[in-house]
Design a protein around this motif. Structure first.
Motif, short mmCIF file in Angstrom:
data_model
loop_
_atom_site.label_atom_id
_atom_site.label_comp_id
_atom_site.label_asym_id
_atom_site.label_seq_id
_atom_site.Cartn_x
_atom_site.Cartn_y
_atom_site.Cartn_z
N TYR A 1 76.09 -8.67 74.33
CA TYR A 1 75.17 -7.81 75.09
C TYR A 1 73.98 -8.66 75.47
N HIS B 1 79.85 1.91 54.37
CA HIS B 1 78.71 1.31 53.68
C HIS B 1 78.87 1.46 52.18
N LYS C 1 78.89 7.34 69.72
CA LYS C 1 78.12 6.78 68.61
C LYS C 1 76.70 7.37 68.62
N LEU D 1 72.67 -11.11 72.99
CA LEU D 1 73.01 -10.72 71.62
C LEU D 1 74.53 -10.79 71.42
N GLY E 1 74.06 -3.08 61.97
CA GLY E 1 73.88 -3.98 63.11
C GLY E 1 74.74 -5.23 63.02
N SER E 2 75.63 -5.28 62.04
CA SER E 2 76.44 -6.49 61.88
C SER E 2 77.64 -6.52 62.82
N GLY E 3 77.90 -5.41 63.50
CA GLY E 3 78.97 -5.40 64.50
C GLY E 3 80.22 -4.63 64.09
N LYS E 4 80.10 -3.81 63.05
CA LYS E 4 81.28 -3.08 62.57
C LYS E 4 81.79 -2.09 63.62
N GLU F 1 82.90 4.88 59.32
CA GLU F 1 82.08 5.59 58.34
C GLU F 1 82.47 7.05 58.19
N PRO G 1 76.09 -5.14 56.69
CA PRO G 1 74.81 -4.46 56.93
C PRO G 1 74.76 -3.80 58.30
N ALA H 1 77.04 -9.36 69.50
CA ALA H 1 77.35 -8.30 68.54
C ALA H 1 78.59 -8.67 67.74
N THR I 1 81.10 -2.05 66.76
CA THR I 1 81.51 -2.79 67.94
C THR I 1 82.97 -3.23 67.79
N LEU J 1 80.08 4.84 74.30
CA LEU J 1 78.62 5.05 74.28
C LEU J 1 78.25 6.42 73.73
N1 LIG Z 1 75.78 -0.74 74.19
C1 LIG Z 1 75.03 -1.66 73.59
N2 LIG Z 1 74.12 -2.36 74.30
C2 LIG Z 1 73.39 -3.33 73.70
N3 LIG Z 1 73.47 -3.64 72.43
C3 LIG Z 1 74.36 -2.97 71.66
C4 LIG Z 1 75.19 -1.95 72.20
N4 LIG Z 1 75.96 -1.47 71.21
C5 LIG Z 1 75.63 -2.15 70.09
N5 LIG Z 1 74.68 -3.05 70.37
C6 LIG Z 1 74.11 -3.99 69.41
O1 LIG Z 1 75.15 -4.68 68.78
C7 LIG Z 1 74.86 -4.88 67.42
C8 LIG Z 1 76.00 -4.36 66.57
O2 LIG Z 1 76.02 -2.97 66.67
P1 LIG Z 1 77.05 -2.07 65.87
O3 LIG Z 1 76.91 -0.67 66.34
O4 LIG Z 1 78.38 -2.68 65.97
O5 LIG Z 1 76.50 -2.20 64.39
P2 LIG Z 1 77.11 -1.57 63.06
O6 LIG Z 1 77.55 -2.69 62.22
O7 LIG Z 1 78.08 -0.54 63.39
O8 LIG Z 1 75.81 -0.92 62.43
P3 LIG Z 1 75.68 0.46 61.60
O9 LIG Z 1 76.11 0.14 60.22
O10 LIG Z 1 74.24 0.76 61.65
O11 LIG Z 1 76.50 1.45 62.28
C9 LIG Z 1 73.55 -4.19 67.14
O12 LIG Z 1 72.52 -5.13 67.09
C10 LIG Z 1 73.37 -3.26 68.31
O13 LIG Z 1 71.99 -3.13 68.61
#
Ligand SMILES: Nc1ncnc2c1ncn2[C@@H]1O[C@H](COP(=O)(O)OP(=O)(O)OP(=O)(O)O)[C@@H](O)[C@H]1O
Ligand SMILES: [Mg+2]
Lengths: 388, 232
Positions: free
Chosen positions: B13, B194, A386, B16, B39-42, B162, B37, B18, B44, A383
């Motif tokens: 979540y 990205h 990021k 959602l 929010g795609s879950g990378k 990144e 893109p 992720a 995560t 948490l």
């Molecule tokens: N701790 C959390 N609680 C709730 N939702 C979460 C949490 N962490 C991530 N999410 C949601 O999970 C989804 C994926 O998030 P993630 O951080 O993996 O995106 P990302 O691909 O890394 O995006 P970016 O390119 O912007 O970094 C997003 O919609 C985000 O809002």
């Protein structure tokens, strides 16, 4: 070994290179430790300090004869029993009835220097008698005869008729035993002393024609009631023919004031302790909050909760020890200043108090760190790492 | 046996997803890029692979060991022993010098060794910046310290989320070059980016969308050849 070196390197780096935050914590701890060690010093020293103060309220022990009078020999024995460093004064009195203008007046003979020590609260308008034929008279006596310092007053000693009945009449009638005194001062005490006149023992001897013996002996001893009791007992047991007792009114009020003062100091100490703890806990909470990312990073690198605890505890302990050392030294100055201002005397240095203060301050800091450090272990690295 | 294998991994979540039933294999020594893109879950996925986070469902096999059911303590040990992490925001300890930051990873892993840490800094071209604090280093230099920190314990796998997101092109080039060298030495690399330029130097790219693997491309022109960039 190397690991430990890195540990200390990290802790000192964290403390030294993040100075501004740590200075506040250090300040809180040092001030807490300072007041703590200062108050403990005062707490321990207060009986001694106050003891000296209390002696201005007058004698706290009285020695009387089991028979008729106390001999000079007995008085000397009494004086020897009392610890010399604690004896503020010992005044011996001899009382006789003398006649002034044919009216009876109680006369007391005493060593005026000692009386001034045992009864420092006596107010004298004029001077104390210092030489032969000088006399100090109570306020009431002065009013009765309308006397002022510098005036003259004649005292006559009339032997009691019964004892003289069998003696040789010729000598009894001799009116040689009178002295023409000079009044040196008027005594104001608010008590029975205002009905008395005070002269030197040598004048009394001349007047009565009898060698000096005493009716009562007043002692002013700077000691707690327990020690006083022990001294009184020793006098009663070891000096034949006399018994000593405490002036309850004085010793008991001393005890009450002392215990009240000590519990006040104790209370303040506890409050200061609590305040220090709150301040340290607050600072540490802020420190943990602003270092959440760093904690998360350490965890991401594989730091166990144990490592996190030992690192923050280490910082806390170093802070506590430094604050304790600083506070312990400042505390002595603080106690010294308080003592100078309040009691007009300096404090005895207690070197053992410095390590004790350091230990106490480490313990308090450690306890104050517990909750903030617990929250540090709960940081979720995923948490905090990021974002932003 | 693959070094890393995800089997039907989901991270949920609330309502959602992720990550939504993702399966993936990464071979030892492979260089994988992850795109997709926002929010795609990378991230995560990276957190789950990196043992920083737990999956809601599915199995994660690292070195043949299922880490999905492990407790926090065991995950800490896995991070310490097997994984090197690189972040977009660098995350250096501000009050420690560059070399001390590298030694920090050694400290938790085994024993700090200043000489070895200095060698790692030398590898990323920062030998003469060892005693600098992060605030005295440029963004690119800070990220190179992070690379040195990630490689110092010879992890099974280096995960970079990144890593060039906050860097200009010149520094991006340097970091990519460092990855190329790590790859040449046999290090397994997973890099989220990205930036297509950063992705196309990898052997293989997967693209995530809405928590699923959308498609996967293999870089036909992959050479792994080291360009001659001077690190300084
Ligand atoms: N701790 C959390 N609680 C709730 N939702 C979460 C949490 N962490 C991530 N999410 C949601 O999970 C989804 C994926 O998030 P993630 O951080 O993996 O995106 P990302 O691909 O890394 O995006 P970016 O390119 O912007 O970094 C997003 O919609 C985000 O809002
Ligand atoms: Mg992300």
């Amino acid at each position: 070994m190397k690991k430990r070196r890195m540990y200390f390197r990290m802790i000192t780096a964290s403390l030294l290179r993040r100075r501004s935050r740590m200075v506040i914590a250090l300040l809180a701890i040092s001030i807490g430790a300072m007041i703590l060690s200062g108050l403990v010093t005062i707490y321990i020293d207060v009986p001694r300090q106050m003891g000296a103060q209390f002696r201005s309220y007058g004698a706290n022990m009285i020695v009387t004869s089991d028979g008729d009078t106390i001999t000079t020999k007995q008085a000397d024995a009494v004086r020897e029993i009392v610890p010399q460093d604690k004896l503020v004064g010992m005044a011996t009195y001899r009382y006789e009835t003398v006649r002034v203008n044919d009216r009876p007046v109680m006369a007391a003979a005493a060593d005026m220097e000692q009386v001034q020590k045992t009864s420092p609260f006596w107010l004298v308008d004029g001077a104390w008698p210092a030489a032969e034929s000088e006399i100090m008279i109570g306020k009431n006596v002065a009013e009765l005869y309308n006397l002022k310092p510098g005036k003259r007053m004649t005292c006559t000693f009339a032997p009691e008729t019964e004892t003289e009945a069998e003696g040789n009449e010729t000598e009894e009638v001799v009116l040689d035993n009178w002295i023409d005194f000079t009044v040196t001062g008027i005594l104001d005490t608010g008590g029975k002393e205002e009905d008395y006149v005070y002269m030197l023992p040598s004048d009394m001897e001349k007047l009565t024609g009898e060698p000096t013996e005493y009716d009562i002996c007043e002692l002013s001893v700077s000691a707690g009631s327990e020690e006083l009791k022990a001294v009184a007992e020793q006098i009663t047991n070891e000096v034949d023919g006399v018994s000593a007792r405490l002036v309850k009114r004085v010793t008991e009020s001393e005890d009450t004031v002392l215990s009240k003062l000590q519990s006040l100091v104790l209370l303040v100490t506890i409050v200061v302790l609590a305040l220090t703890m709150i301040c340290v806990a607050t600072t540490m909470t802020a420190v943990v909050a602003e270092r959440r990312k760093e904690i998360g990073l350490r965890k991401a690198l594989g730091a166990s909760n144990q490592s996190i605890i030992s690192e923050f505890m280490g910082e806390g302990i170093v802070l506590g020890a430094c604050g304790g050392l600083l506070g312990g030294l400042l505390g002595f100055l603080f106690a010294q200043a308080v003592s100078r201002n309040v009691f007009n005397s300096s404090i005895t240095l207690m070197p053992w108090l410095v390590p004790v203060t350091i230990l106490a301050s480490v313990a308090v800091t450690g306890a104050a760190c517990l909750i903030p450090i617990k929250s540090a272990t709960q940081v979720d690295p995923a948490l905090v790492l990021k974002g932003e | 046996m693959s070094l890393l294998e995800l089997k039907n991994v989901s991270k949920i979540y609330g309502n959602l997803h992720a990550l939504d039933h993702v399966s993936l294999k990464v071979e030892k020594g492979e260089w994988l890029a992850i795109m997709g893109p926002s929010g795609s879950g990378k991230s995560t996925m990276m957190n789950i692979i990196g043992a920083l986070d737990k999956a809601t469902e599915g199995e994660i096999l690292l070195d043949g060991e299922d880490i999905s059911k492990k407790n926090a303590r065991a995950l800490t040990d896995i991070r310490r022993d097997k994984i090197g992490l690189i972040f977009q925001q660098f995350h250096l300890v501000s009050y420690l010098t560059a070399v001390e930051n590298v030694m920090l990873a050694q400290y938790y892993h085994s024993i700090p060794d200043e000489k070895e840490a200095l060698e790692a800094l030398d590898r990323v071209g920062l030998a003469n910046r060892a005693k600098h604090y992060p605030s005295q280093l440029s963004g690119g230099e800070q990220q190179r310290v992070c690379v040195a920190r990630a490689l110092i314990n010879y992890p099974e796998i280096i995960l970079a989320d990144e890593p060039t997101g906050n860097l200009d092109e010149a520094n991006e080039e340097i970091v990519v070059e460092l990855f190329r060298r790590l790859h040449m030495e046999g290090t397994t690399l997973v890099v989220v980016t990205h930036n297509p330029e950063v992705a196309e130097v990898a052997q293989r790219t997967i693209v995530l969308r809405n928590g699923r693997v959308d498609h996967e491309t293999v870089n036909e022109n992959f050479t792994g050849k080291i360009k001659h960039i001077t690190l300084q």
